[in-house]
Design a protein around this motif. Structure first.
Motif, mmCIF file in Angstrom:
data_model
loop_
_atom_site.group_PDB
_atom_site.id
_atom_site.type_symbol
_atom_site.label_atom_id
_atom_site.label_comp_id
_atom_site.label_asym_id
_atom_site.label_seq_id
_atom_site.Cartn_x
_atom_site.Cartn_y
_atom_site.Cartn_z
ATOM 1 N N LEU A 268 0.717 -1.393 0.128
ATOM 2 C CA LEU A 268 -0.006 -0.036 -0.046
ATOM 3 C C LEU A 268 0.911 1.094 0.045
ATOM 4 C CD1 LEU A 268 -2.739 -1.004 2.531
ATOM 5 C CD2 LEU A 268 -3.034 -1.086 0.105
ATOM 6 N N GLY A 269 2.138 1.007 0.183
ATOM 7 C CA GLY A 269 2.878 2.214 0.244
ATOM 8 C C GLY A 269 3.422 2.629 1.754
ATOM 9 N N PHE B 100 -4.130 -0.929 6.420
ATOM 10 C CA PHE B 100 -3.090 -0.781 7.567
ATOM 11 C C PHE B 100 -3.503 0.205 8.484
ATOM 12 C CE2 PHE B 100 0.729 0.743 9.612
ATOM 13 C CZ PHE B 100 1.341 -0.453 10.008
ATOM 14 N N ALA B 101 -3.277 -0.407 9.856
ATOM 15 C CA ALA B 101 -3.463 0.867 11.012
ATOM 16 C C ALA B 101 -2.489 0.376 11.899
ATOM 17 C CB ALA B 101 -4.979 0.655 11.508
ATOM 18 N N HIS B 102 -2.032 1.751 12.091
ATOM 19 C CA HIS B 102 -0.853 1.924 13.289
ATOM 20 C C HIS B 102 -1.766 2.767 14.609
ATOM 21 C CE1 HIS B 102 3.073 2.254 15.279
ATOM 22 N NE2 HIS B 102 2.800 3.604 15.544
ATOM 23 N N VAL B 103 -1.461 2.077 15.843
ATOM 24 C CA VAL B 103 -2.217 2.700 16.931
ATOM 25 C C VAL B 103 -1.009 2.811 17.984
ATOM 26 C CG1 VAL B 103 -3.876 2.470 18.634
ATOM 27 C CG2 VAL B 103 -4.106 1.381 16.512
ATOM 28 N N PRO C 215 0.719 -7.138 -5.475
ATOM 29 C CA PRO C 215 1.330 -6.008 -5.715
ATOM 30 C C PRO C 215 2.648 -5.871 -5.241
ATOM 31 C CG PRO C 215 -0.258 -5.830 -4.010
ATOM 32 C CD PRO C 215 -0.535 -7.165 -4.845
ATOM 33 N N GLN C 216 3.704 -5.057 -5.621
ATOM 34 C CA GLN C 216 4.839 -4.888 -4.992
ATOM 35 C C GLN C 216 4.938 -3.851 -3.929
ATOM 36 O OE1 GLN C 216 7.371 -4.152 -8.265
ATOM 37 N NE2 GLN C 216 7.630 -6.249 -9.005
ATOM 38 N N VAL C 217 6.095 -4.031 -3.083
ATOM 39 C CA VAL C 217 6.338 -2.895 -1.966
ATOM 40 C C VAL C 217 7.326 -2.098 -2.571
ATOM 41 C CG1 VAL C 217 7.367 -2.925 0.472
ATOM 42 C CG2 VAL C 217 6.173 -4.967 -0.382
ATOM 43 N N PRO C 218 6.824 -0.924 -2.538
ATOM 44 C CA PRO C 218 7.887 -0.047 -2.944
ATOM 45 C C PRO C 218 9.378 0.162 -2.288
ATOM 46 C CG PRO C 218 5.566 1.198 -3.046
ATOM 47 C CD PRO C 218 5.728 -0.379 -2.375
ATOM 48 N N GLY C 219 10.293 0.211 -3.103
ATOM 49 C CA GLY C 219 11.482 0.393 -2.348
ATOM 50 C C GLY C 219 12.249 -1.044 -2.266
#
Length: 301
Positions: free
Chosen positions: A80-81, A137-140, A279-283
């Motif tokens: 998702l970047g 994606f979620a970051h808490v 999909p690919q992971v950027p970087g």
């Protein structure tokens, strides 16, 4: 045993350079507890300067991953970047849905200096109605999670709800995941809030009364709808993760990094990864190839 269904003592696997992982779920004794289909303990481990964690990009479908650290830091990257470091007490909740790819590595600065790492990673099965949802994606942050404190007792609700407190993590089923610390001699009731409940002892010893004392590295699965009293046996503090939930809406199949409600969906995910359709992971330029020795997906009743 009176209140305990089974006790799982997970085997320890060395992934190289002394980095050890204990896999409590799945096991031959128990495949799932509520929606939890996978539970790994990472470390504790100290990386020397120049070394670090390097989990190359790999795919998931129809599940959510939850990463929770006691010490250290991991850099998460996904298709998702998202680029997100996770630190102790924080939650990374990644919903794979119809498909996502991510990597987990030690960041450059920590790799250069040397660092420690200790934590848990779980997979949570998704209800069939949302298995093919959009990946997310979620970051808490640690300060956003409910914290409970009493004499000799501290607890953080990591995901789901427990003891009347609900974490702001985007779960998709009735579940709970709690980080509990008891000072020596302190006790607390673990109520029968859910049909399936378990506790994983991270550090110290836990006294469960008539069922005995249990040590770090053990997953204690309770009988359905059972309340127990948890007491730190001492001499030091005891830390445990409480987890579980309601039974899933049918069986699940598991193969490699894939969990789904049908074997056909697992096979499709395998083919998609083999054919480069995820999909690919950027970087990122590396990836983990599909193992050639995979058998049929394991059925989890």
């Amino acid at each position: 045993m009176h209140d305990i269904d089974i006790v799982i003592v997970p085997p320890t696997h060395d992934l190289g350079d002394g980095f050890k992982v204990r896999r409590a779920l799945p096991s031959r004794q128990r495949r799932m507890v509520g929606p939890f289909v996978f539970l790994d303990q990472m470390g504790p481990h100290v990386f020397t300067p120049g070394q670090g964690l390097d989990v190359r990009p790999h795919p998931h479908v129809c599940l959510a991953t939850v990463t929770y650290l006691f010490s250290g830091e991991i850099m998460h990257r996904d298709s998702l970047g998202v680029v997100q470091p996770i630190k102790p007490g924080e939650v990374n909740w990644m919903t794979a849905g119809r498909g996502i790819v991510h990597s987990e590595r030690t960041g450059a600065e920590r790799r250069q200096a040397g660092s420690d790492l200790f934590g848990l990673q779980c997979w949570v099965a998704l209800p069939r109605a949302v298995e093919e949802s959009d990946p997310a994606f979620a970051h808490v942050g640690v300060n956003e999670l409910p914290f409970i404190e009493d004499t000799g007792v501290s607890a953080r609700v990591v995901a789901g709800s427990y003891w009347g407190r609900k974490a702001p993590v985007p779960t998709h089923s009735d579940m709970f995941y709690v980080d509990l610390t008891l000072q020596a001699g302190a006790r607390i009731a673990m109520p029968a809030e859910y049909y399936e409940q378990a506790l994983y002892i991270v550090e110290g010893s836990l006294d469960l009364g008539r069922d005995g004392v249990f040590e770090a590295g053990q997953l204690v699965v309770l009988k359905p709808k059972t309340e127990v009293i948890l007491r730190a046996a001492g001499p030091g503090a005891t830390r445990a993760m409480l987890l579980g939930g309601e039974p899933m809406d049918g069986p699940r199949y598991l193969s490699w990094n894939f969990v789904a409600s049908s074997a056909e969906r697992i096979e499709q995910a395998r083919q998609d990864w083999r054919n480069g359709a995820f999909p690919q992971v950027p970087g990122e330029t590396e990836f983990i190839p599909l193992p050639e020795t995979l058998g049929k997906p394991v059925h989890y009743p």
